[in-house]
Design a protein around this motif. Sequence first.
Motif, mmCIF file in Angstrom:
data_model
loop_
_atom_site.group_PDB
_atom_site.id
_atom_site.type_symbol
_atom_site.label_atom_id
_atom_site.label_comp_id
_atom_site.label_asym_id
_atom_site.label_seq_id
_atom_site.Cartn_x
_atom_site.Cartn_y
_atom_site.Cartn_z
ATOM 1 N N LYS A 85 10.196 95.558 49.565
ATOM 2 C CA LYS A 85 9.255 96.255 50.429
ATOM 3 C C LYS A 85 7.798 95.968 50.026
ATOM 4 C CE LYS A 85 8.651 100.712 52.496
ATOM 5 N NZ LYS A 85 9.159 102.018 52.770
ATOM 6 N N LEU A 109 2.950 90.536 54.775
ATOM 7 C CA LEU A 109 2.528 90.995 56.103
ATOM 8 C C LEU A 109 1.005 91.032 56.231
ATOM 9 C CD1 LEU A 109 5.147 93.846 56.666
ATOM 10 C CD2 LEU A 109 4.942 91.750 58.016
ATOM 11 N N ARG A 149 1.810 84.016 57.407
ATOM 12 C CA ARG A 149 2.600 84.363 58.601
ATOM 13 C C ARG A 149 2.462 83.313 59.682
ATOM 14 N NH1 ARG A 149 1.520 90.459 60.156
ATOM 15 N NH2 ARG A 149 3.300 90.155 61.538
ATOM 16 N N HIS A 188 8.438 87.015 59.624
ATOM 17 C CA HIS A 188 7.255 87.827 59.333
ATOM 18 C C HIS A 188 6.902 87.906 57.855
ATOM 19 C CE1 HIS A 188 6.334 89.286 63.355
ATOM 20 N NE2 HIS A 188 7.636 89.375 63.566
ATOM 21 N N SER A 240 17.461 93.767 59.978
ATOM 22 C CA SER A 240 17.743 94.688 61.088
ATOM 23 C C SER A 240 19.166 94.489 61.597
ATOM 24 C CB SER A 240 16.736 94.473 62.219
ATOM 25 O OG SER A 240 16.893 93.181 62.776
ATOM 26 N N TYR A 245 3.589 102.975 64.118
ATOM 27 C CA TYR A 245 3.624 101.889 65.104
ATOM 28 C C TYR A 245 4.040 102.361 66.497
ATOM 29 C CZ TYR A 245 3.474 99.127 60.856
ATOM 30 O OH TYR A 245 3.100 98.591 59.647
ATOM 31 N N ARG A 246 4.460 103.627 66.602
ATOM 32 C CA ARG A 246 5.047 104.068 67.876
ATOM 33 C C ARG A 246 4.738 105.536 68.145
ATOM 34 N NH1 ARG A 246 8.342 102.165 64.237
ATOM 35 N NH2 ARG A 246 9.376 100.157 64.535
ATOM 36 N N GLY A 253 13.140 94.777 66.238
ATOM 37 C CA GLY A 253 12.747 95.404 64.978
ATOM 38 C C GLY A 253 13.307 96.796 64.774
ATOM 39 N N PHE A 254 14.130 97.258 65.704
ATOM 40 C CA PHE A 254 14.662 98.617 65.542
ATOM 41 C C PHE A 254 15.602 98.687 64.325
ATOM 42 C CE2 PHE A 254 17.912 101.878 66.570
ATOM 43 C CZ PHE A 254 17.117 102.979 66.322
ATOM 44 N N GLY A 255 16.816 98.200 64.491
ATOM 45 C CA GLY A 255 17.714 98.115 63.340
ATOM 46 C C GLY A 255 18.088 99.438 62.712
ATOM 47 N N THR A 305 18.279 102.525 60.610
ATOM 48 C CA THR A 305 17.536 103.007 59.440
ATOM 49 C C THR A 305 16.551 101.962 58.913
ATOM 50 O OG1 THR A 305 19.384 102.295 58.056
ATOM 51 C CG2 THR A 305 19.319 104.623 58.656
ATOM 52 N N PHE A 306 16.744 100.696 59.319
ATOM 53 C CA PHE A 306 15.799 99.634 58.954
ATOM 54 C C PHE A 306 14.375 100.008 59.366
ATOM 55 C CE2 PHE A 306 13.564 95.818 60.626
ATOM 56 C CZ PHE A 306 13.397 95.094 59.452
ATOM 57 N N SER A 307 14.246 100.615 60.559
ATOM 58 C CA SER A 307 12.909 100.932 61.066
ATOM 59 C C SER A 307 12.231 102.020 60.245
ATOM 60 C CB SER A 307 12.986 101.343 62.534
ATOM 61 O OG SER A 307 13.794 102.497 62.666
ATOM 62 N N VAL A 308 13.025 102.755 59.459
ATOM 63 C CA VAL A 308 12.449 103.782 58.593
ATOM 64 C C VAL A 308 12.260 103.234 57.177
ATOM 65 C CG1 VAL A 308 12.795 106.089 57.629
ATOM 66 C CG2 VAL A 308 13.526 105.599 59.969
ATOM 67 N N LYS A 309 13.323 102.546 56.691
ATOM 68 C CA LYS A 309 13.276 102.050 55.307
ATOM 69 C C LYS A 309 12.296 100.896 55.144
ATOM 70 C CE LYS A 309 17.973 103.215 53.981
ATOM 71 N NZ LYS A 309 19.308 102.681 53.790
ATOM 72 N N MET A 310 12.248 100.013 56.119
ATOM 73 C CA MET A 310 11.365 98.849 56.052
ATOM 74 C C MET A 310 10.375 98.946 57.208
ATOM 75 S SD MET A 310 12.248 96.797 53.500
ATOM 76 C CE MET A 310 13.544 97.013 52.279
ATOM 77 N N SER A 311 9.655 100.088 57.240
ATOM 78 C CA SER A 311 8.881 100.408 58.445
ATOM 79 C C SER A 311 7.810 99.371 58.767
ATOM 80 C CB SER A 311 8.271 101.799 58.316
ATOM 81 O OG SER A 311 7.517 101.881 57.137
ATOM 82 N N ASP A 312 7.238 98.737 57.745
ATOM 83 C CA ASP A 312 6.167 97.780 58.052
ATOM 84 C C ASP A 312 6.711 96.467 58.621
ATOM 85 O OD1 ASP A 312 4.157 99.525 57.347
ATOM 86 O OD2 ASP A 312 4.222 98.944 55.234
ATOM 87 N N ILE A 313 7.874 96.028 58.116
ATOM 88 C CA ILE A 313 8.481 94.812 58.690
ATOM 89 C C ILE A 313 8.903 95.120 60.120
ATOM 90 C CG2 ILE A 313 10.268 93.052 58.455
ATOM 91 C CD1 ILE A 313 10.526 93.729 55.510
ATOM 92 N N SER A 314 9.547 96.268 60.299
ATOM 93 C CA SER A 314 9.972 96.699 61.626
ATOM 94 C C SER A 314 8.768 96.807 62.567
ATOM 95 C CB SER A 314 10.680 98.049 61.513
ATOM 96 O OG SER A 314 10.895 98.607 62.777
ATOM 97 N N GLY A 315 7.677 97.343 62.044
ATOM 98 C CA GLY A 315 6.450 97.478 62.840
ATOM 99 C C GLY A 315 5.901 96.128 63.268
ATOM 100 N N ALA A 316 5.930 95.151 62.350
ATOM 101 C CA ALA A 316 5.452 93.804 62.690
ATOM 102 C C ALA A 316 6.322 93.202 63.790
ATOM 103 C CB ALA A 316 5.479 92.911 61.444
#
Lengths: 509, 242
Positions: free
Chosen positions: A14, A21, A27, A331, A368, A454-455, B172-174, B176-187
């Motif tokens: 992370k 990122l 990137r 990414h 994902s 982000y949302r 990028g949803f995935g 729990t991925f969107s919570v655990k890896m929120s910045d990758i998911s956000g990108a």
Amino acid sequence: MSVTGTQAGGATVKERAGLALNNDFLRKAVKFTTERLRNGKINAAEDHGNWDEWRERGRQIRLHTIAHLDYYLNLFADNARANGVNVHFADTAAEAVQISLDIAKRAEAKTVVKSKSMVTEELHLNHALEGIGVEAIETDLGEYIIQLAGETPSHIIIPAIHKNRYQIAELLSADAGETLAPDTQVLAGFVRRKLREKFLEADIGMTGCNFAIAETGSMVLFENEGNARMVTTVPKTQITLMGMERIIPSWSDLEVMATLLPRSATGQKLTVYMSGITGPRREVDADGPEEMHIIIVDNGRSLQLGDPEFQELLNCIRCGACLNACPVYRHIGGHAYGGTYSGPIGAVLTPALKKNVAEWDDIANASSLCGACYEACPVKIPLHEMLIYLRRRKLEAGRGDKMEALGMKGFAAVMSNAKRYGAVLKIGQLGQKLVVRDGGIRLKIGPLKGWNTYRVTPSLPKESFRQQWKTMEEEIRHGLQDMDPAMKDRMEQIVKDRAAGKGGHGHHG
Amino acid sequence: MKVSLFITCLSDAIYPRVGEAMVRLLAKYGVTLQFPTVQTCCGQPAFNSGYWKEARETASTIIAAFEDADFVISPSGSCTFMIHHYPKLFEDDPVMLEKALKLQAKAYEFTQFLVQVLGVTDVGAHFPHKVTYHPSCHGSRLLGVKEEPLVLMEQVKGLEFVPLPFANDCCGFGGTFSVKMSDISGAMVNEKSEHVLETEAEVLVGLDMACLMNIAGNLRYRDKPVRVMHLAELLYEGVKGA
């Protein structure tokens, strides 16, 4: 052993991903090249015309070989020895390094030229050679650049994928002692001239191995720059390091692999140079090494044998297609993964080779689970499923997060009973009034922090589907149409076929 | 023929309009959907995170809910594919394994059912808007639902279809991925939204409300007025308007 883990900064995937990122150069560079490669692969597969059938052939060859790995390894070793090759088996990275260093010492080597080899990266062999005063020079252009930068490869086949032309020009200019234009021809020209001298000086040539052919004890190298040919013909001593799973039974199997690998890796129909090497130089040969060693490396690979969930991992032919297809790799690039192997294959292989040690626990979360890796894989390794198995094994080993475990217990308690679920839903419908503004939730606290950065989170409507169902059902029954008899027949036929064990639909994973 | 609706927890709680569109659209063909109210969630959040014991508890409710159905249809390719994981989940329990295999054989995603089972490609809809489509990963890649939505949209009168660039890339949803890896998911969701906006489409459709909630949430965060809807909603609205 995690020398590479520190290079991108950050102790966790992370944290390292966070750095990537925020690195726009990286990137952009990664997106640019992975797009080119994955489109090339898609086009090459289409041009081939029969791709899925060949993928299945490739998979079958790999499944068969790995299922009988002991037999084919022995056959390979016997044949290679008969060809005059010194074959060594190394159980661990340390053993493989020691064998290599002993050969280098005996040869009184000062320099080693290397063609691209991920296994030597896995062993951190360059570092070990330096330790005994032997200079190791990478001769693959991308690898040479990475070596100058003091980094490790961020991609299995494109080691410098994270660097752009200008960054490369800067590194090579420093090496040349003059300013080189950021022009591909100029830069490659400089490296070519420089490496010529190195090839001629070197005492040892060191390579990896794409495929080892059991029936003749030969090893086969795929490359595009011709450097592996120089490495395997000029120096007097050759050392090849190969993972124990690189074996295929025969040359006819190579035809399938030679079709799958370059197309999957770069979209090329054929690799530019494909070299088959069967033993050291014979009297009739114009060139070639006088002494040849093949070191067969286990280093955690055999842990997968007999493991129904992970054995297929050994089928990998290291084409990098899963990296190019992966939206996460796109990414964050390769260094964020922290190991020698990156992308989806790295996320599974790294913990698997290390007996799933805790150090690599978070890597399986960097996905994902979209399945693009599986779809791209020329031998159909279900990496997206293996990532789930890794997550499960982490919990089984007692290394789970306590809060998450509690949350999942709650989830199961609510979701295994429709009454409890309905009650919780009602609480949510009422409770959300405190946080909903304009039909959405924008709070950036607690579990919503990452998501709402982000949302906007949607609010719950007044009534759920189940709360509306009774009214809806009555309305529908009231105005129901008759079913078209043809439609009815189709449905009945499907149910009949199903009972007879025929049919079945839609399962590609 | 007993056709049961597997609503999925997300559509039940947040997007009941999707279930309603499915129910009313299928009623036109004489399909009376059953709705077993004992159903809850497919268990995917627990399964994907490695909590298989918890996933089994939840999956059991789905298996029980649809035991006597001939067809089970759902508005989510991902939740439908989760049912394909049930045999693995219950591999050590012969009784449940058999039930899991039976359920898998009769589970369909909504467009799969419409096109493959009912043989419907033209629902007679009129929808005069510029539309783009995001194929969700589990539905298209793993369940293999690729052609069905395209065929259905092709027949909708007035619909102008604009292909989505990089359509097959995950949103990028995935879970729990969107919570655990929120910045990758956000990108990832940022890039997805940019591609949606590039098409200048008025409407984004899909077959999975989880992915659509992700993209819609990001578009709303940017104050972009793209309408995000499930294909069932689009078809039903188009039929009403025809």
